[in-house]
Design an enzyme around this catalytic site. Structure first.
Site, mmCIF file in Angstrom:
data_model
loop_
_atom_site.group_PDB
_atom_site.id
_atom_site.type_symbol
_atom_site.label_atom_id
_atom_site.label_comp_id
_atom_site.label_asym_id
_atom_site.label_seq_id
_atom_site.Cartn_x
_atom_site.Cartn_y
_atom_site.Cartn_z
ATOM 1 N N SER A 33 38.876 1.623 27.194
ATOM 2 C CA SER A 33 37.657 2.299 26.749
ATOM 3 C C SER A 33 36.606 1.324 26.253
ATOM 4 O O SER A 33 36.931 0.312 25.636
ATOM 5 C CB SER A 33 37.975 3.239 25.597
ATOM 6 N N GLY A 34 35.371 1.675 26.500
ATOM 7 C CA GLY A 34 34.259 0.851 26.037
ATOM 8 C C GLY A 34 33.942 -0.267 27.010
ATOM 9 O O GLY A 34 32.867 -0.838 26.987
ATOM 10 N N HIS A 36 33.334 6.725 21.310
ATOM 11 C CA HIS A 36 34.618 7.187 20.775
ATOM 12 C C HIS A 36 35.453 6.048 20.184
ATOM 13 O O HIS A 36 36.430 6.286 19.500
ATOM 14 C CB HIS A 36 35.402 8.015 21.818
ATOM 15 N N GLY A 62 42.981 1.878 26.009
ATOM 16 C CA GLY A 62 42.719 0.488 25.658
ATOM 17 C C GLY A 62 41.636 -0.132 26.528
ATOM 18 O O GLY A 62 41.123 -1.204 26.230
ATOM 19 N N ASP A 73 28.994 9.351 25.356
ATOM 20 C CA ASP A 73 29.997 8.433 24.804
ATOM 21 C C ASP A 73 29.540 6.979 24.961
ATOM 22 O O ASP A 73 30.001 6.251 25.837
ATOM 23 C CB ASP A 73 31.332 8.679 25.539
HETATM 24 N N1 ARG Z 1 39.945 6.945 26.153
HETATM 25 C C1 ARG Z 1 40.669 5.832 26.636
HETATM 26 C C2 ARG Z 1 40.619 4.660 25.654
HETATM 27 O O1 ARG Z 1 40.341 4.883 24.532
HETATM 28 C C3 ARG Z 1 40.254 5.412 28.002
HETATM 29 C C4 ARG Z 1 40.681 6.405 28.967
HETATM 30 C C5 ARG Z 1 40.296 6.118 30.331
HETATM 31 N N2 ARG Z 1 41.201 6.892 31.062
HETATM 32 C C6 ARG Z 1 41.219 7.031 32.348
HETATM 33 N N3 ARG Z 1 42.177 7.711 32.901
HETATM 34 N N4 ARG Z 1 40.281 6.503 33.099
HETATM 35 O O2 ARG Z 1 40.981 3.557 25.966
#
Ligand code: ARG
Length: 846
Positions: free
Chosen positions: A797-798, A649, A795, A703
């Site tokens: 993510s990944g 994503h 932030g 993902d």
């Molecule tokens: N999708 C989010 C990103 O782009 C990360 C979300 C993780 N969220 C969580 N509650 N663990 O950074």
């Protein structure tokens, strides 16, 4: 053919005939050798001579070892100080080149010689003493004495030197009549830190600094901040203040090698390195945002820096100033009145002074009692963090001593009357950051209004009672519980959240939560697929479960391959669960222990919501992915010199940005603080971005994405890969894992600038699916703290979900999504790496 005559004796015909033992025998004269058909007389004589020589040599070595080695001598250095009571300090004593200094130093040395030579244990080994410095009071002398001691006598000499004060007393009594002699008092002495003697320093550097009022001097390691400090060097800074003042040493920067065995700074409450006067020993990195000041007990202080040849760092810079004795800044103790209040140890949150005693007398209105709680408590000597016997620094509350390091709220006391006395004492060596305390007047009959009272006197929120978590610290909030409907009742009286039932982890402590899990009868074991099979069928070589799980972790080496068994490189399978990089060779070909230079940081081993700052280099596989010209967007993990794993994503195009294009990105490695590209940081461009073909932008299924760098990374202390788990690797529910990133520190909040870390637990898939409304696919895993407060966020993510296993960390997941951040009963969702092991291998060959 006669090889001897044809000269072909040593010519191998095939590889098999090649005898390496004779192949390269040097034959200076081939003809001579060829003629001899066996060992001749001369040969025999030479043989005997060589044999005799070897025997003689061996005998010599043995004799040396058992006889003379005992007499190996060691150079021992003792540093010490003493007060000369019948002299008056003169300014000239500060300068070692002055005639006054030399004269007094000579007298001290002569008297010391007299003392040492009268002691039968010391006289034979004494080499000499030198005076290193003098300071006020009346005159303090700081000396170094050298002895040349047979190794066997080392301990005996140490012992006598440790009680040098007794020897001096005796000597002084006998010379009392001689009015010219110096009168010594307060004698201390101890062996010099062995690292200062055994290490071979190339250089010794000495600096001195006398600070005055209204003047702030500065000291720094040579070369700071432009060059690393010199290797193999011992440096010392002798600091002085005016009489009646103490020294304040304030570090602005501190960046040394992480291992104190190599490079270290030591601070002494003295002018020479006397071990019983050490205030602290430090190495590693201290964030400049963390204040770090030290105060001496009198007007002198010594700072030393020792370095070895390996890895030299930027070093330190500190300011030196003086504070008048008796000034407010140093004040401690006193009368405290009222219904509540706070107080701290002096200089808090910085280091308190050595040699102080403070007393606070708290008084609350009559009819009430005093309750005191420490929100910070750091009074530890090295190795005494637990604080079991408080023989050094301590706090004494109504006669009860407390010391060491304690958690917030762990130290709580309640008085019997409306008065309480608190005493704080620091001894002569090792200081710490001290404590912060608050007191309040409470009703002795209701000490925790509307809260639960722990056995430790601590009050915790009533909701925390019987919730499965140890909030009191002594478990008292979890005892004698009537469990709520969403909790398991353990036999031992504890309650644990429902979702820990049957997760393979003994959460109750008595296994109640792992009984009746799917109804296998006694004598049966449960398969991974929930089937029950007879215990006798375990490890019998046949797949009775149907998924092979009854044949896992059997003592037999290789087994038939199933989806659950680990496949070695030679295609043989073993039944051990998670054999990779566990330090034991399980595969015949050793492939389970190959490629294990991963998942380790080189240091010891101090945003994400509810986390804390990571140490520099603690997660060296953590990558910060920046959009060129914008900044940090996502995290990633290093899996090889050329490949990163991140979330799909993160690399999906939108109307404005072409996230799927390698040219959009730049990757930062070895980064600790955003926008602070220090020496450890490496920036690279990408060559390729591979998003998983089945990534579903609506469900976040699959993902995961791979990134190839345009040139390979060179691994350093701050840049290294994490271990990729085999497809069969089991990440057990209930185990702790690390999440890391520069994401938001609050739902809807702003990003962190320093890399954050937090610990969460892997959560049962079924429970998680229920909590997340049925959105969890088999390619997702859940981790979090269900009471809320700890999670990844925007932030992050990944980035990696790092799973510690033995001494390595494995990449268990990739930060993917969540419902808000850190909400109660909303775990974070991560992409399950094991499901993509084959795809990663196919694309990257890693
Ligand atoms: N999708 C989010 C990103 O782009 C990360 C979300 C993780 N969220 C969580 N509650 N663990 O950074």
């Amino acid at each position: 053919m006669d090889y001897m005559n044809s000269g072909m004796r040593y010519t191998p015909k095939t590889d098999r005939d090649w005898d390496p033992a004779v192949q390269f025998l040097p034959a200076s004269d081939n003809k001579k050798l060829e003629k001899k058909k066996g060992p001749g007389k001369i040969g025999a004589v030479i043989g005997i001579v060589i044999f005799a020589a070897v025997i003689a040599l061996m005998t010599g070595l043995l004799v040396w070892h058992f006889h003379f080695r005992k007499n190996v001598r060691v150079k021992k250095l003792y540093s010490g100080s003493m007060r000369i009571t019948n002299q008056v300090f003169e300014d000239a004593y500060e300068n070692p080149n002055s005639t006054e200094f030399k004269a007094l130093a000579k007298q001290v040395a002569t008297q010391l010689r007299a003392i040492y030579t009268k002691s039968p244990q010391l006289a034979k080994y004494y080499v000499g003493s030198t005076v290193q410095a003098f300071s006020e009071g009346s005159v303090m002398a700081y000396c170094l004495s050298e002895f040349d001691v047979p190794a066997s006598q080392e301990a005996a000499v140490d012992k006598v030197m440790a009680t040098l004060d007794k020897l001096v007393d005796k000597e002084q009594r006998s010379i009392k009549k001689n009015s010219n002699a110096l009168v010594f008092e307060d004698v201390v002495s101890s062996a010099l830190d062995t690292r200062l003697i055994s290490t071979s320093f190339d250089d010794f550097l000495r600096f001195s600094q006398h600070t005055r009022s209204n003047h702030i001097a500065s000291i720094k390691s040579p070369g700071f901040p432009n060059k690393p400090y010199p290797a193999n060097t011992f440096m010392q800074w002798q600091l002085r203040a005016d009489q009646g003042y103490v020294i304040k040493l304030d570090f602005d920067n501190f960046n040394l090698e992480e291992n104190c065995k190599n490079d270290f700074v030591k601070i002494y409450d003295s002018l020479v390195a006397i071990e019983s006067r050490v205030m602290d020993e430090m190495c590693g990195y201290v964030s400049p945002s963390q204040p770090m000041t030290f105060l001496s007990s009198s007007n002198v202080m010594l700072v030393t820096l020792a370095t070895n040849e390996k890895k030299n760092f930027p070093g330190f810079q500190a300011h030196v100033s003086q504070i008048q004795r008796g000034s407010k800044e140093l004040a401690c103790g006193g009368q405290l009145r009222g219904v509540s209040g706070t107080f701290t140890s002096p200089n808090y949150p910085n280091y308190y002074q050595p040699r102080i005693v403070c007393e606070w007398n708290i008084e609350v209105p009559t009819g009430k009692v005093v309750k005191i709680t420490f929100s910070k408590f750091l009074l530890a000597e090295p190795g005494q963090e637990k604080g079991t016997d408080c023989r050094k620094d301590y706090v004494e509350i109504e006669g009860k001593k407390v010391c060491g390091e304690k958690e917030a709220g762990e130290v709580t006391e309640v008085s019997k009357t409306n008065k309480m006395s608190v005493v704080f004492l620091s001894d002569r060596s090792y200081v710490d950051r001290g404590f912060s305390a608050s007191y309040e007047a409470i009703d002795s009959k209701d000490p925790c209004p509307a809260q639960f009272k722990c056995a430790t006197q601590r009050c915790v929120k009533s909701q925390l009672r019987c919730d499965g978590w140890n909030d009191c610290g002594d478990m008292s909030d979890e005892l004698n519980c009537k469990c709520k409907s969403n909790h398991i009742q353990c036999k031992n009286g504890l309650c644990k959240p429902d979702f820990w039932k049957c997760d393979g982890v003994d959460d109750c402590g008595d296994k109640t939560d792992e009984q009746d899990c799917g109804g296998c009868k006694s004598g049966e074991v449960m398969c991974r697929n929930s089937k029950c099979v007879s215990e006798k069928k375990r490890c019998d070589g046949r797949d009775d479960c149907g998924d092979g799980s009854d044949e896992l972790d059997c003592s037999r080496g290789d087994v038939r391959c199933t989806d659950l068994t680990y496949r070695c490189k030679n295609n043989k399978c073993i039944s051990k669960v998670n054999p990779e990089c566990d330090g034991t060779l399980d595969c015949e070909d050793g492939s389970d222990e190959a490629n294990c230079d991963c998942g380790r940081n080189l240091f010891k081993t101090s945003r994400i919501v509810g986390g804390q700052e990571a140490e520099q280099g603690e997660f060296p596989w953590q990558v910060s992915l920046h959009i060129k010209g914008f900044g940090h967007v996502c995290g990633a993990s290093i899996i090889s010199p050329q490949w990163l794993v991140t979330a799909a994503h993160c690399v999906q195009d939108d109307a404005k940005t072409r996230y799927s294009q390698p040219g959009t990105w730049e990757a930062f490695f070895g980064l600790h603080t955003q926008r602070q590209n220090g020496k450890t940081v490496v920036k690279k461009n990408l060559k390729q971005v591979i998003s998983h073909p089945n990534y579903n932008a609506y469900t976040y299924d699959n993902d995961i994405a791979l990134m190839e760098l345009d040139s390979p990374l060179t691994f350093t202390d701050y840049i290294r890969p994490i271990c990729l788990p085999a497809a069969q690797h089991v990440f057990a529910v209930g185990n702790s894992v690390w999440i890391t990133g520069w994401g938001a520190t609050r739902e809807g909040g702003s990003a962190a600038s320093v890399l954050q870390k937090a610990q969460v637990r892997i959560i049962n898939r079924k429970v998680c699916d229920k909590l997340m409304g049925g959105q969890i696919t088999s390619r997702m895993m859940c981790a979090g703290v269900l009471t809320g407060g700890v999670d990844a966020c925007q932030g992050d993510s990944g980035g990696p979900l790092s799973y510690p296993s033995g001494s390595h960390m494995f990449l268990a997941g990739v930060v993917s999504w969540g419902d808000g951040c850190a909400r109660r009963n909303k775990p974070g969702i991560y992409t399950t790496i094991t499901k993509f092991r084959g795809w990663i291998q196919e694309k990257t060959k890693v």
